[in-house]
Design a protein around this motif. Structure first.
Motif, PDB file in Angstrom:
ATOM      1  N   ALA A   1       7.299   6.620 -12.865  1.00  0.00           N
ATOM      2  CA  ALA A   1       6.944   6.740 -11.452  1.00  0.00           C
ATOM      3  C   ALA A   1       6.075   5.552 -11.082  1.00  0.00           C
ATOM      4  N   LYS A   2       6.085   5.186  -9.798  1.00  0.00           N
ATOM      5  CA  LYS A   2       5.204   4.146  -9.275  1.00  0.00           C
ATOM      6  C   LYS A   2       4.319   4.774  -8.217  1.00  0.00           C
ATOM      7  N   VAL A   3       3.003   4.564  -8.356  1.00  0.00           N
ATOM      8  CA  VAL A   3       2.024   5.194  -7.482  1.00  0.00           C
ATOM      9  C   VAL A   3       1.359   4.130  -6.612  1.00  0.00           C
ATOM     10  N   TYR A   4       1.111   4.461  -5.340  1.00  0.00           N
ATOM     11  CA  TYR A   4       0.532   3.521  -4.376  1.00  0.00           C
ATOM     12  C   TYR A   4      -0.734   4.122  -3.760  1.00  0.00           C
ATOM     13  N   PHE A   5      -1.689   3.250  -3.475  1.00  0.00           N
ATOM     14  CA  PHE A   5      -2.899   3.653  -2.754  1.00  0.00           C
ATOM     15  C   PHE A   5      -3.305   2.525  -1.813  1.00  0.00           C
TER      16      PHE A   5
ATOM     17  N   ALA B   1       0.791  -1.228   0.000  1.00  0.00           N
ATOM     18  CA  ALA B   1       0.000   0.000   0.000  1.00  0.00           C
ATOM     19  C   ALA B   1       0.823   1.278   0.000  1.00  0.00           C
ATOM     20  N   SER B   2       2.150   1.198   0.224  1.00  0.00           N
ATOM     21  CA  SER B   2       2.941   2.416   0.397  1.00  0.00           C
ATOM     22  C   SER B   2       4.383   2.180  -0.026  1.00  0.00           C
TER      23      SER B   2
ATOM     24  N   SER C   1      -5.138  -2.611  -1.344  1.00  0.00           N
ATOM     25  CA  SER C   1      -3.999  -1.847  -1.852  1.00  0.00           C
ATOM     26  C   SER C   1      -3.967  -1.927  -3.367  1.00  0.00           C
ATOM     27  N   ALA C   2      -3.437  -0.872  -3.981  1.00  0.00           N
ATOM     28  CA  ALA C   2      -3.251  -0.824  -5.427  1.00  0.00           C
ATOM     29  C   ALA C   2      -1.947  -0.100  -5.718  1.00  0.00           C
ATOM     30  N   ALA C   3      -1.139  -0.660  -6.577  1.00  0.00           N
ATOM     31  CA  ALA C   3       0.114  -0.027  -6.992  1.00  0.00           C
ATOM     32  C   ALA C   3       0.236  -0.149  -8.504  1.00  0.00           C
TER      33      ALA C   3
ATOM     34  N   GLY D   1       0.799   7.420  -2.030  1.00  0.00           N
ATOM     35  CA  GLY D   1       2.238   7.637  -2.107  1.00  0.00           C
ATOM     36  C   GLY D   1       2.780   7.401  -3.500  1.00  0.00           C
ATOM     37  N   ALA D   2       4.048   7.737  -3.686  1.00  0.00           N
ATOM     38  CA  ALA D   2       4.698   7.559  -4.987  1.00  0.00           C
ATOM     39  C   ALA D   2       6.195   7.439  -4.791  1.00  0.00           C
TER      40      ALA D   2
END
Length: 366
Positions: free
Chosen positions: A235-239, A130-131, A227-229, A271-272
């Motif tokens: 760039a890599k984005v996280y939620f 998630a982060s 969670s999703a990435a 996050g990213a």
């Protein structure tokens, strides 16, 4: 006689590599140290040599034996320690982080032992992503706004084969600490999760239950985590999102205990991580809000310390830069801040929830 000794030495030298190859055992680990400036609300700033800011210092052994026909048996033994004073990570445990035996094949993987929960960010079998910080980097770690689970004893874990990117994960602990009492008195853990990977997208969904058996007047805890990435290459984005009901304490204040119905909470993180100047820049924000369901059943160090409000919230932001000196060594710097609101402003614990840190460190893996 001399010829016989020479021949014997040659045979031993030839056989030794074969024996090592068959054993397939690896010693691995990490050592992480940093200098940090920290300031808690109402207290003076401190400068410390800290351990494990960018990831805990650990060492372990892992190995695999191929049985043929696609089957194998493996093990993992891992312990934590603190670099600044050499102490073991958890007193009295030889392998505090994980100790497991597993069997793998066409059916998937079946493992037994001391294993991190599905959303714990601990060990081999945690699936939550998630982060970019996970549970590291002090105030911006997920444990400051989420319920991140734990490492459980007496655990059975199963991971299915992948089906077009989809994989199922199941866990059960017969006693999170011990299973020496009758079943109805052991504290059990139940976890079910699924992961899905396609291209640069990684998804995970987890449901966990801690029944808290053996503890008087403590409701079972339920935790639902998503969670999703997505890796855009640039760039890599996280939620991440989580709903937790009837949990009974905060990571920041281990002595503050809520019995009965405990607390309910919703939590979010975004996050990213971005490649930058040969390294990686990371940033994230965490936010959680909830309600205390048992206002009359709160203790702080065995004394009454009920907050004057039944609602709470907590916010954290942070950023870090990691630069690799080699394939196994990196240097890093970070800044992180968190603040608790409403009930978390209670005088006895306010400093635990409102604080910041800055620092630089180095991490080496072997």
């Amino acid at each position: 006689m001399k010829f016989s000794k020479t021949l014997l030495a040659a045979v031993v030298m030839t056989a030794a590599p074969l024996a090592l190859a068959e054993s397939n055992v690896t010693l691995y680990g990490s050592i992480d140290g940093a200098v940090a400036v920290q300031k808690e609300k109402g207290r003076t700033a401190t400068v410390q040599l800290m351990d494990g800011v960018a990831g805990g210092s650990v060492w372990g052994l892992e190995g695999t034996e191929e049985l043929g026909n696609g089957y194998s048996v493996g093990f993992n033994l891992e312990n934590s320690y603190t670099m600044d004073d050499g102490a073991e990570g958890e007193s009295g445990l030889a392998w505090a982080k994980q100790a497991s035996l597993n069997v793998s094949g066409g059916f998937g993987t079946l493992a037994f032992g001391r294993i991190g929960g599905l959303a714990s960010y601990e060990g081999t079998y945690s699936i939550w992503d998630a982060s970019p910080f996970g549970t590291d980097y002090l105030q911006i770690g997920l444990g400051n706004a989420f319920v991140t689970g734990q490492i459980n004893n007496n655990t059975v874990h199963y991971s299915s084969p992948e089906f077009s990117g989809l994989q199922l994960h199941l866990q059960y602990s017969n006693g999170t600490e011990a299973d020496t009492q009758k079943w109805s008195r052991n504290a059990h853990y139940f976890g079910i999760g699924a992961t899905y990977e396609i291209g640069g997208l990684n998804l995970a969904g987890i449901v966990e239950r801690f029944d808290n058996k053996g503890e008087d007047d403590v409701k079972p805890t339920m935790v639902y985590s998503l969670s999703a990435a997505y890796d855009f290459e640039a760039a890599k984005v996280y939620f991440g999102y989580q709903y937790a009901s009837h949990f009974h304490g905060f990571d920041q204040s281990e002595d503050w205990v809520f019995s009965g119905k405990g607390l309910n909470q919703n939590a979010f993180t975004l996050g990213a991580e971005v490649p930058a100047a040969g390294g990686t820049f990371k940033a994230a924000v965490n936010y959680g809000f909830g309600k205390i369901k048992s206002m009359d059943k709160v203790t702080l160090e065995d004394a009454d310390a009920a907050p004057d409000r039944d609602k709470f919230d907590r916010l954290g932001v942070g950023a870090a830069y990691e630069y690799p000196l080699s394939k196994r060594t990196m240097v890093y710097s970070w800044g992180a801040w968190q603040k608790g609101g409403k009930a978390l402003k209670t005088a006895e614990v306010r400093g635990d929830f409102e604080n910041w840190s800055l620092g630089v460190g180095m991490r080496h893996e072997f």
